[in-house]
Design a protein around this motif. Structure first.
Motif, PDB file in Angstrom:
ATOM      1  N   ARG A  69       0.751  -1.215   0.055  1.00 44.64           N
ATOM      2  CA  ARG A  69      -0.049  -0.020  -0.065  1.00 44.64           C
ATOM      3  C   ARG A  69       0.707   1.385  -0.011  1.00 44.64           C
ATOM      4  NH1 ARG A  69      -1.685   2.441   5.115  1.00 44.64           N
ATOM      5  NH2 ARG A  69      -0.690   0.851   6.863  1.00 44.64           N
ATOM      6  N   SER A  73       0.748   3.799  -2.809  1.00 49.51           N
ATOM      7  CA  SER A  73       0.059   5.381  -2.873  1.00 49.51           C
ATOM      8  C   SER A  73       1.009   6.052  -3.508  1.00 49.51           C
ATOM      9  CB  SER A  73      -0.063   5.655  -1.276  1.00 49.51           C
ATOM     10  OG  SER A  73       1.046   5.989  -0.917  1.00 49.51           O
ATOM     11  N   LYS A  76      -0.160   5.858  -7.097  1.00 46.88           N
ATOM     12  CA  LYS A  76      -1.492   6.858  -7.271  1.00 46.88           C
ATOM     13  C   LYS A  76      -0.937   8.284  -7.380  1.00 46.88           C
ATOM     14  CE  LYS A  76      -4.980   4.295  -5.128  1.00 46.88           C
ATOM     15  NZ  LYS A  76      -4.660   3.567  -3.947  1.00 46.88           N
TER      16      LYS A  76
END
Ligand SMILES: Cc1cc2nc3c(=O)[nH]c(=O)nc-3n(C[C@H](O)[C@H](O)[C@H](O)COP(=O)(O)OP(=O)(O)OC[C@H]3O[C@@H](n4cnc5c(N)ncnc54)[C@H](O)[C@@H]3O)c2cc1C
Length: 455
Positions: A69, A73, A76
């Motif tokens: 994650r 991120s 992202k």
């Protein structure tokens, strides 16, 4: 930015791998003035791309897990997360000259290397490892003792010893049990749940694409990126600022900064200044590193289709076989099937000096011995990469002997991957390490200001 300061501090972040990149991003987002300094020609460190015969992909094999994650991120932020291609993978084992799939519960039941009791104990070992949350006690136990206790001696000899030996060489005898715990945790999280199949991902274009997207992103954040720039020394001037002795194409020079974050391997950190205390110097120089020699091959056809093939047979001079082509369709790589043959070894191993030609001959012999009908003519390109400082060896009680982030030199911070103790080494863990240090407040403008007064 902190209102109590009129001017941002100038920070040098040394090392343009993902630890340095993430540190630079977070400092710049906080409004600091950041220079990211990297010795190589481009950013990325161990995750940087290279070319084999005009085909560009990662120098070392890299996959992303669904559970990554922290990395996701960042992806992202770069608008790349939605582009990740996710693929279910298979794992193979070579035992007694034969390849076996170990990719599902059914495969496990029919895995011929172990009997029922041994399988039960192996399953229990992995299950126990996946359930443990308090990892620290494992640091006090040798990985061999822990695995023998859970799996039994025969399974240790048949499965664990060859795996540990291939990954760590004889250094497995000094490695603590948190190593295998972290490994089990990561592999478990690669599966959607329980013993279901692994999902691995990659960004189309590989880390080249990620690094290319990072360039303009760092630029927008105002990070000054200096590549091809080797940091040789860090010293304090009479105003309490830090002078970095650097070497680049233009020759040797000095640049001054208010703060310095070192993300490079521990041996390099040890050598940049004479100001470390004896304790700090010992912590840095006592950190043993595992390195890797990794041969990439471009083939004109697939092999067995396992992403990882673990090699249990003795005497094979590679840690495993990584078929990147099992994840990355050949049409995404100009019709090539990419395979990596890594060999992990301690950073002072003489094997690092072996010429490429000898390694390539052995790689071809190994493939011929494993895959029936394999021919040298299938190879369109072959190239070998070396990295001496990949992972700090987690020896007994390692976390208490690491270099702290805040050092005896106020304003100089150490934030390299040798700090990672709760996970295997991967890009997600490196980013998590940096993010958690920021969240812990160690980097807060308030503390930075206090450092300045003490300098
Ligand atoms: C074979 C292999 C397979 C891997 N597989 C995966 C995977 O599947 N998934 C995954 O997420 N991760 C994987 N990793 C791990 C991942 O690549 C690393 O965890 C991560 O890239 C480490 O980043 P870092 O910034 O800590 O270190 P590095 O990438 O080593 O960066 C340190 C940087 O410092 C620079 N430097 C050193 N000295 C100086 C100096 N004096 N001045 C300036 N710069 C300097 C170096 O050039 C380097 O760029 C793999 C690694 C290897 C080797």
């Amino acid at each position: 930015m902190n209102e109590s300061r009129n001017k941002p501090l100038s920070w040098a972040v040394v090392g343009g791998g993902f630890a340095g990149i993430r540190t630079a991003m977070l400092l710049a987002q906080r409004g600091e003035q950041v220079t990211l300094i990297e010795a190589a020609a481009g950013l990325g460190g161990l995750a940087s791309p290279w070319s084999i015969d005009h085909v560009e992909w990662d120098r070392f094999y890299h996959v992303i897990l669904l559970s990554d994650r922290y990395l996701r991120s960042v992806l992202k932020e770069l608008r790349l997360d939605d582009e990740i291609s996710w693929v279910q993978t298979k794992t193979g084992f070579l035992a007694s000259g034969k390849l076996h799939s170990l990719s599902s519960s059914i495969d496990f039941l029919f895995f011929p290397v172990l009997n029922w009791l041994q399988k039960f104990r192996l399953g229990m070992t992995i299950f126990a490892g996946s359930k443990i949350r308090r990892w620290k006690p494992l640091e006090k136990i040798l990985v061999e003792d822990w695995l023998r206790k859970w799996s039994g001696d025969s399974t240790f000899e048949k499965i664990w010893r060859p795996l540990l030996q291939s990954k760590l060489g004889d250094a497995y005898q000094r490695t603590n049990a948190s190593f295998i715990w972290a490994y089990i945790q990561r592999m478990y999280s690669a599966r959607r749940s329980g013993l279901k199949r692994e999902m691995f991902g990659y960004v189309p274009g590989g880390y080249r694409r990620i690094i290319d997207a990072l360039g303009p992103h760092l630029d927008r954040l105002g990070v000054n990126v200096q590549t091809g720039t080797l940091v040789q020394s860090v010293s304090r001037d009479k105003d309490g600022r830090f002078q970095l002795g650097i070497e680049s194409k233009g020759g040797k020079s000095e640049e001054a900064f208010d703060r310095v974050v070192l993300t490079t391997p521990s041996s390099q950190i040890a050598s940049v200044t004479a100001e470390w205390t004896d304790d700090e110097r010992n912590r840095l120089t006592d950190t043993e590193y595992l390195g890797v020699i990794c041969t990439s091959l471009l083939l004109d056809r697939p092999l067995a289709g396992y992403y990882v093939t673990n090699l249990l047979d003795p005497g094979i001079p590679f840690t495993g076989i990584i078929e990147m082509g099992a994840i990355l369709p050949m049409d995404k790589l100009n019709g090539n099937y990419l395979v990596y043959l890594p060999r992990y070894l301690m950073s002072d191993d003489p094997g690092f000096h072996e010429p490429d030609s000898e390694i390539h001959t052995r790689a071809i012999q190994t493939l011929k011995g494993i895959y029936p009908g394999f021919q040298s003519e299938w190879i369109r390109g072959i190239r070998t990469a070396r990295a001496k400082s990949v992972m700090a060896l987690p020896t007994l009680d390692y976390s208490n002997r690491r270099m702290p982030v805040t050092t005896s030199i106020p304003g100089v911070y150490c934030l390299n991957s040798a700090r990672i103790v709760e996970g295997t080494l991967n890009v997600n863990e490196v980013i998590r390490m940096v993010d958690e240090e920021f969240e812990s407040g160690i980097w807060s403008p308030h503390l930075a200001l206090r450092d300045a007064k003490h300098a």
